[in-house]
Design a protein around this motif. Structure first.
Motif, short mmCIF file in Angstrom:
data_model
loop_
_atom_site.label_atom_id
_atom_site.label_comp_id
_atom_site.label_asym_id
_atom_site.label_seq_id
_atom_site.Cartn_x
_atom_site.Cartn_y
_atom_site.Cartn_z
N GLY A 1 0.78 -1.23 0.00
CA GLY A 1 0.00 0.00 0.00
C GLY A 1 0.81 1.28 0.00
N LYS A 2 2.08 1.19 -0.38
CA LYS A 2 2.92 2.38 -0.47
C LYS A 2 2.88 2.92 -1.90
CE LYS A 2 6.02 0.63 3.10
NZ LYS A 2 7.39 0.28 3.47
N TYR A 3 3.53 4.01 -2.12
CA TYR A 3 3.66 4.56 -3.46
C TYR A 3 5.03 4.19 -4.00
CZ TYR A 3 -0.41 7.35 -2.28
OH TYR A 3 -1.67 7.75 -1.90
N SER A 4 5.09 3.90 -5.28
CA SER A 4 6.39 3.57 -5.86
C SER A 4 6.45 4.03 -7.31
CB SER A 4 6.66 2.06 -5.78
OG SER A 4 5.81 1.36 -6.65
N LEU A 5 7.67 4.15 -7.77
CA LEU A 5 7.94 4.52 -9.15
C LEU A 5 9.21 3.78 -9.55
CD1 LEU A 5 7.25 6.46 -11.53
CD2 LEU A 5 8.79 8.11 -10.47
N ALA A 6 9.16 3.06 -10.66
CA ALA A 6 10.33 2.32 -11.15
C ALA A 6 10.52 2.67 -12.62
CB ALA A 6 10.12 0.82 -10.98
N PHE A 7 11.78 2.93 -12.98
CA PHE A 7 12.05 3.27 -14.37
C PHE A 7 13.50 2.94 -14.73
CE2 PHE A 7 12.56 6.93 -11.65
CZ PHE A 7 13.74 7.54 -12.06
N PRO A 8 13.76 2.67 -16.01
CA PRO A 8 15.12 2.36 -16.45
C PRO A 8 15.79 3.59 -17.05
CG PRO A 8 13.61 1.78 -18.18
CD PRO A 8 12.78 2.35 -17.02
N SER A 9 17.08 3.48 -17.25
CA SER A 9 17.82 4.49 -17.99
C SER A 9 18.80 3.76 -18.91
CB SER A 9 18.60 5.41 -17.04
OG SER A 9 19.41 6.30 -17.79
N PHE A 10 18.47 3.76 -20.17
CA PHE A 10 19.36 3.17 -21.15
C PHE A 10 18.99 3.71 -22.52
CE2 PHE A 10 15.97 0.12 -20.29
CZ PHE A 10 15.43 -0.10 -21.55
N GLY A 11 19.91 3.66 -23.41
CA GLY A 11 19.68 4.08 -24.78
C GLY A 11 19.62 2.84 -25.66
N PRO A 12 20.29 2.88 -26.79
CA PRO A 12 20.25 1.72 -27.68
C PRO A 12 21.27 0.66 -27.29
CG PRO A 12 21.48 3.48 -28.70
CD PRO A 12 20.96 4.02 -27.39
N GLU A 13 21.44 0.47 -25.99
CA GLU A 13 22.45 -0.47 -25.52
C GLU A 13 22.13 -1.90 -25.93
OE1 GLU A 13 21.48 2.06 -23.72
OE2 GLU A 13 23.26 3.01 -22.93
N ARG A 14 23.13 -2.69 -25.91
CA ARG A 14 23.01 -4.10 -26.24
C ARG A 14 23.24 -4.93 -24.99
NH1 ARG A 14 27.50 -1.86 -26.63
NH2 ARG A 14 29.47 -2.88 -26.27
N ARG A 15 22.99 -6.21 -25.10
CA ARG A 15 23.23 -7.13 -23.98
C ARG A 15 24.68 -6.96 -23.52
NH1 ARG A 15 20.73 -11.26 -21.80
NH2 ARG A 15 19.13 -11.37 -23.38
N GLY A 16 24.85 -6.80 -22.20
CA GLY A 16 26.18 -6.67 -21.62
C GLY A 16 26.63 -5.23 -21.39
N ALA A 17 25.95 -4.26 -21.99
CA ALA A 17 26.32 -2.85 -21.79
C ALA A 17 25.78 -2.37 -20.44
CB ALA A 17 25.76 -1.99 -22.90
N PRO A 18 26.47 -1.43 -19.77
CA PRO A 18 25.97 -0.92 -18.48
C PRO A 18 24.60 -0.25 -18.63
CG PRO A 18 28.26 -0.30 -18.82
CD PRO A 18 27.77 -0.86 -20.13
N VAL A 19 23.70 -0.57 -17.71
CA VAL A 19 22.37 0.03 -17.67
C VAL A 19 22.03 0.38 -16.22
CG1 VAL A 19 21.51 -1.19 -19.71
CG2 VAL A 19 21.20 -2.20 -17.47
N LEU A 20 21.07 1.25 -16.06
CA LEU A 20 20.61 1.66 -14.73
C LEU A 20 19.11 1.41 -14.60
CD1 LEU A 20 22.38 5.13 -14.36
CD2 LEU A 20 22.96 3.02 -13.15
N GLY A 21 18.71 1.06 -13.40
CA GLY A 21 17.30 0.99 -13.05
C GLY A 21 17.12 1.80 -11.78
N PHE A 22 15.94 2.34 -11.59
CA PHE A 22 15.68 3.20 -10.43
C PHE A 22 14.35 2.80 -9.79
CE2 PHE A 22 18.01 5.61 -13.58
CZ PHE A 22 19.06 6.13 -12.86
N THR A 23 14.30 2.86 -8.47
CA THR A 23 13.05 2.64 -7.74
C THR A 23 12.94 3.71 -6.66
OG1 THR A 23 13.38 0.24 -7.97
CG2 THR A 23 11.63 0.97 -6.49
N ARG A 24 11.78 4.33 -6.60
CA ARG A 24 11.44 5.24 -5.51
C ARG A 24 10.29 4.62 -4.75
NH1 ARG A 24 12.24 9.93 -9.39
NH2 ARG A 24 14.11 10.94 -8.58
N ILE A 25 10.35 4.67 -3.42
CA ILE A 25 9.28 4.14 -2.57
C ILE A 25 9.00 5.19 -1.50
CG2 ILE A 25 8.63 2.35 -0.91
CD1 ILE A 25 10.47 0.45 -2.45
#
Length: 179
Positions: A30-54
């Protein structure tokens, strides 16, 4: 508000785990959350970011995260300034490593970790570390319950994959000191 930054490589499930944590918080607690990624045209194995706010209250900030409470590293080869930058004063780095203390000298923040790769190989047969690191984060942070995370996995995955990932989460939770 809790802000979590997930550091991984394409194909490791960085955004999936950000979303699962958000689902555990919002759907099952019952909390609020937001999840989103940050990546461009990356391929498998390239660094990526994910974010979660709660948060216990509505989240209106939909911008990129400049600072975070937890930096979760799915692949220890990514450890460096990108992980440590923006980590709040009482922030924690949670790294997938057999020897997380070797990174303690890189920062004055708390560094913790588990061998998520070993655990994933043992249970899943693949080095996909996202749910192992989720279990460790839940044990360290207590921001959501283990039961809520397992419910989110069961809802977000199917059949045997959900069952195996619930096992991974439970074992990682115990490895990281959860009771």
């Amino acid at each position: 508000m809790h802000e979590i930054r997930w550091h991984g490589r394409g194909g490791q499930g960085g955004f999936t785990v950000a979303r699962l944590l958000g689902m555990a918080a919002s759907v099952f607690e019952g909390k609020y959350s937001l999840a989103f990624p940050s990546f461009g045209p990356e391929r498998r194995g390239a660094p990526v970011l994910g974010f979660t706010r709660i948060s216990d209250s509505r989240i209106t900030d939909r911008s990129m995260m400049d600072q975070c409470d937890f930096a979760v590293v799915l692949d220890e080869t990514l450890m460096g300034s990108a992980v440590l930058g923006g980590l709040r004063e009482k922030g924690i780095v949670l790294v997938n490593s057999r020897d997380p203390q070797k990174y303690a000298g890189m920062t004055d923040r708390k560094v913790m970790g588990i061998d998520a790769t070993g655990l994933a190989m043992q249970v899943l047969g693949k080095p996909i570390t996202n749910t192992a690191m989720l279990g460790a984060l839940v044990a360290v942070s207590r921001m959501v319950s283990l039961a809520s995370v397992k419910a989110a996995i069961t809802q977000g995955m199917s059949g045997a994959m959900a069952e195996k990932n619930c096992t991974v989460v439970e074992r990682a939770y115990e490895m990281a000191g959860g009771k």
